[in-house]
Design an enzyme around this catalytic site. Sequence first.
Site, PDB file in Angstrom:
ATOM      1  N   PRO A   1     -26.819  18.078 -18.927  1.00  0.00           N
ATOM      2  CA  PRO A   1     -27.105  19.510 -18.824  1.00  0.00           C
ATOM      3  C   PRO A   1     -26.818  20.121 -17.442  1.00  0.00           C
ATOM      4  O   PRO A   1     -26.895  21.330 -17.291  1.00  0.00           O
ATOM      5  CB  PRO A   1     -28.602  19.584 -19.135  1.00  0.00           C
ATOM      6  CG  PRO A   1     -29.150  18.261 -18.694  1.00  0.00           C
ATOM      7  CD  PRO A   1     -28.061  17.269 -18.971  1.00  0.00           C
TER       8      PRO A   1
ATOM      9  N   LYS B   1     -20.513   5.529 -14.439  1.00  0.00           N
ATOM     10  CA  LYS B   1     -21.666   4.919 -15.125  1.00  0.00           C
ATOM     11  C   LYS B   1     -21.174   4.007 -16.256  1.00  0.00           C
ATOM     12  O   LYS B   1     -20.274   4.370 -17.015  1.00  0.00           O
ATOM     13  CB  LYS B   1     -22.529   6.029 -15.738  1.00  0.00           C
ATOM     14  CG  LYS B   1     -23.892   5.511 -16.212  1.00  0.00           C
ATOM     15  CD  LYS B   1     -24.178   5.736 -17.680  1.00  0.00           C
ATOM     16  CE  LYS B   1     -24.567   7.121 -18.061  1.00  0.00           C
ATOM     17  NZ  LYS B   1     -25.913   7.485 -17.664  1.00  0.00           N
TER      18      LYS B   1
END
Length: 242
Positions: free
Chosen positions: A84, A195
Site C-alpha cells: 500500500p 525480497k
Amino acid sequence: MNITFSSIRTFYTSSRYLKKVPERLKGRSKSSQEWLIRQMNDEYVSKAKIENYRARSAFKLIEIDSKFNILKPGDVVVECGAAPGAWTQVCVKRINAAGTVPGKLQGKHIAVDLQPMYPIEGAHILAPLDFTKLSSQTKVTELLDGCLADVVLSDMAPAATGVRELDQDQILTLGYSVMTYAQQISKDGAKLLIKLWAGGRVKQLENELLLHYSRVKVVKPPSSRQDSAELFLLASNFRRNT
Ligand SMILES: C[S@@+](CC[C@H](N)C(=O)[O-])C[C@H]1O[C@@H](n2cnc3c(N)ncnc32)[C@H](O)[C@@H]1O
C-alpha cells in the site's frame, strides 16, 4: 513477576488465549481470528499507526537502510511491489523526492504495483501494473527519462498458495525479473534489494547477482517476523560493464 512486552504478546498469542476469542472477532474463520489477534498485539503495527505509515513493513526498510545506508537525498529509486505504500513513504522522505528539505538534493521515486495505490507526494506511482510485463518496464524506463537508478527495491510477493515450493518458485520468478531489469537501468555503484522466501533457489539468485554486483548480503531485519521465511538479498556496487 517481571511483565515484559514479549511475555504479554506470548500470552495473547498462546492457544489458551486464542480459545477466548474477543466478541467482535466471533464469526470469522480461525485463521482470520489468529491474524487479527496477531496484528492487535504486534508492536510494529502500533508503531506504524502512531508514525502514520501505511503498513508495518515500513520498519523493515527503515531498519535495513539504517544499517546499510542504501538511500540518500538526490537518489533515483525504482520500487517494485510498492502497495500500500509504506516503503514509498520511507523512501520519498529519505531521498527528498518531494523536495521538502531545502538545501538537499531532490531525488526521484518511481513505484509500481499490481494493486492500485493512493498517491504519495513526491512519488510517481504506476499502479495497477504488472511489473513482470515488458510494457510495464518500458513505462518505468520512460519515466526515468534518461536517468539511471541509484537503487532498485523489490518487496514484491505473490499471493501465497500455501504450497511451499510453488510459492518459492513464484517469488523467485519476480526476483529474476527485477534483477534483469535492474541491470538495464542501474548506474555504476547502484544497489538492489530483493525480497525472497528462504529455501529453493535463493543461493542460485545470489550467485547470479554476484556476476554484476561486488557484494551480496542476506538480510533479515528485526521487524521481519521470526516465524516467516522472508529474507532480503542486498546487492551492492553494481558494475555496469559486466
Ligand atoms: C508485501 S507487499 C509490499 C508492501 C510494500 N513494500 C509496503 O511497504 O507497503 C507485496 C506487493 O507485491 C505486489 N506484487 C506482486 N506481484 C507483482 C507484480 N507482478 N507486479 C507488481 N507488483 C506485484 C503485490 O500486489 C503487493 O502489493
